[in-house]
Design a protein around this motif. Structure first.
Motif, PDB file in Angstrom:
ATOM      1  N   LEU A   1      60.457 -14.923  50.759  1.00 45.46           N
ATOM      2  CA  LEU A   1      59.162 -15.065  50.091  1.00 45.46           C
ATOM      3  C   LEU A   1      58.210 -13.926  50.454  1.00 45.46           C
ATOM      4  O   LEU A   1      57.362 -13.545  49.642  1.00 45.46           O
TER       5      LEU A   1
ATOM      6  N   SER B   1      58.815 -15.813  35.007  1.00 43.67           N
ATOM      7  CA  SER B   1      58.994 -15.492  36.423  1.00 43.67           C
ATOM      8  C   SER B   1      58.225 -16.464  37.299  1.00 43.67           C
ATOM      9  O   SER B   1      58.706 -16.867  38.369  1.00 43.67           O
TER      10      SER B   1
ATOM     11  N   ILE C   1      63.533 -13.070  42.196  1.00 42.43           N
ATOM     12  CA  ILE C   1      64.408 -13.656  43.228  1.00 42.43           C
ATOM     13  C   ILE C   1      65.809 -13.062  43.132  1.00 42.43           C
ATOM     14  O   ILE C   1      66.458 -12.776  44.142  1.00 42.43           O
TER      15      ILE C   1
ATOM     16  N   THR D   1      52.582 -15.004  43.702  1.00 44.34           N
ATOM     17  CA  THR D   1      53.545 -14.822  44.799  1.00 44.34           C
ATOM     18  C   THR D   1      52.877 -15.054  46.153  1.00 44.34           C
ATOM     19  O   THR D   1      53.513 -15.567  47.080  1.00 44.34           O
TER      20      THR D   1
ATOM     21  N   ILE E   1      59.240 -11.237  48.029  1.00 41.86           N
ATOM     22  CA  ILE E   1      58.742 -11.524  46.685  1.00 41.86           C
ATOM     23  C   ILE E   1      57.253 -11.167  46.591  1.00 41.86           C
ATOM     24  O   ILE E   1      56.795 -10.597  45.600  1.00 41.86           O
ATOM     25  N   SER E   2      56.506 -11.476  47.650  1.00 43.46           N
ATOM     26  CA  SER E   2      55.087 -11.113  47.688  1.00 43.46           C
ATOM     27  C   SER E   2      54.911  -9.601  47.660  1.00 43.46           C
ATOM     28  O   SER E   2      53.991  -9.078  47.017  1.00 43.46           O
TER      29      SER E   2
ATOM     30  N   ASN F   1      63.198 -12.438  36.741  1.00 47.47           N
ATOM     31  CA  ASN F   1      63.187 -13.287  37.925  1.00 47.47           C
ATOM     32  C   ASN F   1      63.413 -12.420  39.162  1.00 47.47           C
ATOM     33  O   ASN F   1      64.530 -11.984  39.440  1.00 47.47           O
TER      34      ASN F   1
ATOM     35  N   HIS G   1      61.923 -22.545  42.484  1.00 46.66           N
ATOM     36  CA  HIS G   1      62.561 -22.208  43.757  1.00 46.66           C
ATOM     37  C   HIS G   1      61.828 -22.878  44.915  1.00 46.66           C
ATOM     38  O   HIS G   1      62.459 -23.460  45.812  1.00 46.66           O
TER      39      HIS G   1
ATOM     40  N   THR H   1      56.418 -26.295  38.162  1.00 45.89           N
ATOM     41  CA  THR H   1      55.218 -25.458  38.221  1.00 45.89           C
ATOM     42  C   THR H   1      53.980 -26.313  38.423  1.00 45.89           C
ATOM     43  O   THR H   1      53.134 -26.014  39.279  1.00 45.89           O
TER      44      THR H   1
ATOM     45  N   VAL I   1      52.565 -18.852  46.615  1.00 41.76           N
ATOM     46  CA  VAL I   1      53.862 -19.439  46.963  1.00 41.76           C
ATOM     47  C   VAL I   1      54.167 -19.201  48.437  1.00 41.76           C
ATOM     48  O   VAL I   1      54.605 -20.107  49.160  1.00 41.76           O
TER      49      VAL I   1
ATOM     50  N   LEU J   1      59.854 -19.020  40.085  1.00 39.04           N
ATOM     51  CA  LEU J   1      59.424 -18.981  41.481  1.00 39.04           C
ATOM     52  C   LEU J   1      58.933 -20.350  41.945  1.00 39.04           C
ATOM     53  O   LEU J   1      59.237 -20.788  43.069  1.00 39.04           O
ATOM     54  N   CYS J   2      58.194 -21.051  41.084  1.00 39.77           N
ATOM     55  CA  CYS J   2      57.724 -22.396  41.435  1.00 39.77           C
ATOM     56  C   CYS J   2      58.894 -23.367  41.558  1.00 39.77           C
ATOM     57  O   CYS J   2      58.904 -24.233  42.449  1.00 39.77           O
TER      58      CYS J   2
END
Length: 439
Positions: free
Chosen positions: A183, A154, A210, A259, A186-187, A208, A161, A310, A262, A158-159
């Motif tokens: 985002l 995951s 997202i 998260t 996601i957080s 994932n 994305h 990443t 990001v 995310l990285c």
């Protein structure tokens, strides 16, 4: 300021709080004791017999604490010599002064729920402080690190994305807003990964997130993200000097912290913010809460990843830290039992620091409980009033619901939720973005 209702206690708030205090917290202590025992050889290698004796002492103190908790013994003053010891013991006296009990004893199951939980984690710290030379050993470190490694797929997704959005400045206004809202969500859902609720057992993110956002939207009970976008867009255009500061009061390490990082990266890249200030704990807390060691450890591990996207994120984050665009703060106030409404009196330096922000994001359940003074507000009670005068800057609580406390709902909303999902307050299935500030 509105009159405040009673504090929540393990007895009167309901089954979740009572079971948390009676069952989950001893489980956390048992896991801490087991962790110490498994590191016995490491302590011997580093410190010889002194390390072994320290391990025995720490285990003895934690076992004593577990017994006190399970048998509803009196809550006793701290005996260590830390910076916050006197503040804690003064608060114990204050809590004792509120008692109607003729014995004059604070007891675990009948004390304010939040106070008792915080006191337990402070006693864990005391056990380690009293056990040199292993006094700086984090009994929760393994759980936090495992959460990160078990969430690796995951994290990489995310990285990737985030890297695919670059250069962020070339996105249209519409795309910027869409990504900002994405985002933020996601957080929010990263906040499900709370080890204190699972007794320190795995609560990693293995899918994932997202791809799940559309399906999760109906579970956001209060969604004030449009106000956050409007506020930061305005700050970006009108700030003079051009400094837009966003503060994030962190919750859990592992996937949730990832998260948050990001989101923080996107805020800088999109120029919605020019600097991000992170606030974490000075000591290990509630199993998975972020300390400076956790913060640095995750940045380093992301940077050292064998996944190109990443490691690129990690390199950028390391640069943000070194250049002063990301700043990590810790303060003893975050691990005191006080509600946030007393911050101006108890920690005026911290309150003044938060006042410098254009927006303060408070992550997670513990922060929400302290924002709300952990009192039994009605579900429809206004968020602004329940903050009880705590208004350092525009702020937003971002949390998944894991305790029997929520304000600001529409009339009838709580009743509908209870009818369709009786456990809605405590499962982490539902989330909120609850904002207080200019609209």
């Amino acid at each position: 300021m509105a009159e405040s209702p009673e504090f929540l206690t393990a007895q009167d708030v309901g089954s979740f709080a009572y079971l948390s205090m009676k069952d989950r917290t001893p489980q956390i202590l048992t896991k801490a004791i087991d962790t110490l025992h498994r590191h016995k050889s490491e302590f011997f290698e580093k410190h010889g017999e002194e390390g072994v004796e320290a391990e025995k002492k720490a285990i003895s103190l934690l076992s004593k604490l577990r017994n006190e908790l399970q048998t509803d013994k009196a809550i006793v003053p701290l005996v260590d010599k830390c910076d916050d010891t006197d503040i804690w013991n003064q608060h114990l006296e204050y809590q004792r002064s509120l008692l109607n009990d003729s014995t004059g004893e604070l007891r675990w199951f009948f004390s304010p729920w939040l106070f008792a939980e915080c006191y337990m984690y402070r006693r864990i710290h005391e056990a380690m402080v009293q056990s040199p030379p292993i006094h700086d050993f984090d009994v929760f470190k393994e759980s936090k690190d495992s959460n990160f490694f078990e969430s690796q797929e995951s994290i990489d997704a995310l990285c990737l994305h985030l890297q695919q959005l670059r250069p962020v400045r070339e996105l249209s206004e519409k795309q910027l807003k869409e990504e900002f809202l994405r985002l933020l969500q996601i957080s929010l859902w990263g906040n499900k990964c709370d080890l204190s609720l699972s007794g320190g057992e795995s609560s990693s993110q293995k899918t994932n997130v997202i791809n799940s956002l559309e399906d999760l939207k109906p579970f956001i009970l209060i969604n004030d993200t449009e106000f956050l976008w409007a506020l930061l867009s305005k700050c970006k255009k009108t700030a003079a000097p051009p400094v837009v500061r966003v503060d994030i009061v962190l919750d859990n390490s592992g996937f949730e912290l990832l998260t948050d990082l990001v989101l923080a990266d996107f805020l800088l890249s999109s120029e919605l913010a020019t600097e991000i200030h992170f606030h974490g704990k000075t000591i290990p807390w509630f199993v998975s809460d972020v300390t400076v060691r956790d913060f640095s450890w995750i940045v380093d591990h992301v940077k050292d990843s064998n996944q190109k996207a990443t490691s690129a994120c990690g390199a950028a984050w390391d640069n943000y830290v070194k250049s002063g665009r990301w700043i990590y703060h810790d303060h003893i106030f975050w691990t005191l039992p006080h509600p946030y409404c007393v911050m101006p009196q108890v920690a005026p330096d911290l309150y003044a620091e938060l006042q410098k922000a254009c927006l303060v994001l408070f992550k997670g359940d513990l922060n929400y409980r302290k924002l709300m003074s952990d009192r039994k507000w009605e579900f429809t009670f206004p968020f602004h009033q329940a903050l009880s005068g705590f208004h350092p800057a525009p702020l937003c609580s971002i949390r998944t619901l894991k305790c029997e406390l929520q304000v600001g709902l529409q009339p009838g909303q709580a009743e509908q939720l209870t009818a369709s999902d009786p456990g809605w307050l405590t499962t982490g299935r539902y989330g909120i973005f609850q904002y207080d500030g200019p609209r």
